[in-house]
Design a protein around this motif. Sequence first.
Motif, short mmCIF file in Angstrom:
data_model
loop_
_atom_site.label_atom_id
_atom_site.label_comp_id
_atom_site.label_asym_id
_atom_site.label_seq_id
_atom_site.Cartn_x
_atom_site.Cartn_y
_atom_site.Cartn_z
N MET A 95 -28.04 -45.65 -14.38
CA MET A 95 -29.42 -46.01 -14.04
C MET A 95 -29.94 -45.20 -12.86
O MET A 95 -31.14 -45.20 -12.60
CB MET A 95 -29.52 -47.50 -13.73
N TRP A 125 -22.44 -58.42 -14.80
CA TRP A 125 -23.85 -58.43 -14.41
C TRP A 125 -24.32 -59.86 -14.16
O TRP A 125 -24.94 -60.14 -13.14
CB TRP A 125 -24.68 -57.74 -15.49
N LEU A 132 -33.08 -45.91 -10.35
CA LEU A 132 -33.72 -47.09 -10.95
C LEU A 132 -32.87 -48.34 -10.76
O LEU A 132 -33.38 -49.46 -10.91
CB LEU A 132 -33.98 -46.87 -12.44
N ALA A 133 -31.61 -48.18 -10.40
CA ALA A 133 -30.74 -49.34 -10.18
C ALA A 133 -31.30 -50.22 -9.06
O ALA A 133 -31.26 -51.44 -9.15
CB ALA A 133 -29.32 -48.88 -9.84
N LEU A 182 -25.31 -51.30 -12.29
CA LEU A 182 -26.36 -50.49 -12.93
C LEU A 182 -26.07 -49.00 -12.79
O LEU A 182 -26.36 -48.22 -13.70
CB LEU A 182 -27.73 -50.85 -12.36
N ALA A 209 -36.17 -56.28 -8.97
CA ALA A 209 -37.07 -56.96 -9.90
C ALA A 209 -36.42 -58.22 -10.46
O ALA A 209 -37.06 -59.28 -10.56
CB ALA A 209 -37.47 -56.02 -11.04
N VAL A 210 -35.16 -58.14 -10.82
CA VAL A 210 -34.46 -59.32 -11.37
C VAL A 210 -34.34 -60.40 -10.31
O VAL A 210 -34.58 -61.58 -10.59
CB VAL A 210 -33.08 -58.93 -11.92
N SER A 221 -34.55 -50.59 -7.92
CA SER A 221 -35.75 -51.33 -8.30
C SER A 221 -35.47 -52.34 -9.40
O SER A 221 -36.10 -53.41 -9.45
CB SER A 221 -36.88 -50.37 -8.71
N THR A 222 -34.52 -52.05 -10.28
CA THR A 222 -34.17 -53.00 -11.34
C THR A 222 -33.53 -54.24 -10.74
O THR A 222 -33.90 -55.37 -11.09
CB THR A 222 -33.24 -52.34 -12.37
N THR A 273 -31.92 -49.30 -23.50
CA THR A 273 -32.46 -50.28 -22.54
C THR A 273 -31.34 -50.69 -21.59
O THR A 273 -30.16 -50.41 -21.82
CB THR A 273 -32.98 -51.54 -23.26
N VAL A 274 -31.70 -51.40 -20.54
CA VAL A 274 -30.70 -51.90 -19.60
C VAL A 274 -29.70 -52.79 -20.33
O VAL A 274 -28.48 -52.65 -20.17
CB VAL A 274 -31.35 -52.64 -18.41
N TYR A 322 -36.40 -62.41 -16.55
CA TYR A 322 -35.26 -61.67 -17.12
C TYR A 322 -34.20 -62.60 -17.72
O TYR A 322 -33.06 -62.19 -17.90
CB TYR A 322 -34.66 -60.77 -16.03
#
Length: 75
Positions: A43, A22, A46-47, A38, A53-54, A49-50, A8-9, A61
């Motif tokens: 990642m 982070w 996906l870095a 990330l 999202a946060v 979009s992650t 997972t992240v 989160y």
Amino acid sequence: MSKFAAMTVNERLAEANLFEDWDEAVRACDRDRMIKILQRVDMGDLAFSTADAVLADPERYGYFKEDGHGPPRAK
């Protein structure tokens, strides 16, 4: 294969000892720094979009905004 595969992240950040970096980046709302962190844990794309999202929903989160405004803080 990456040593981070199937993690997972949070597991990736812990394995790389990057949680403090982070959290600082999230609290500063520093999207570019978040993405770089990330990417250090493999990642890839996906870095982006992650990080988005946060920043869009920090409470989901584990972060919150003390006054409902401004940068998020870790819980």
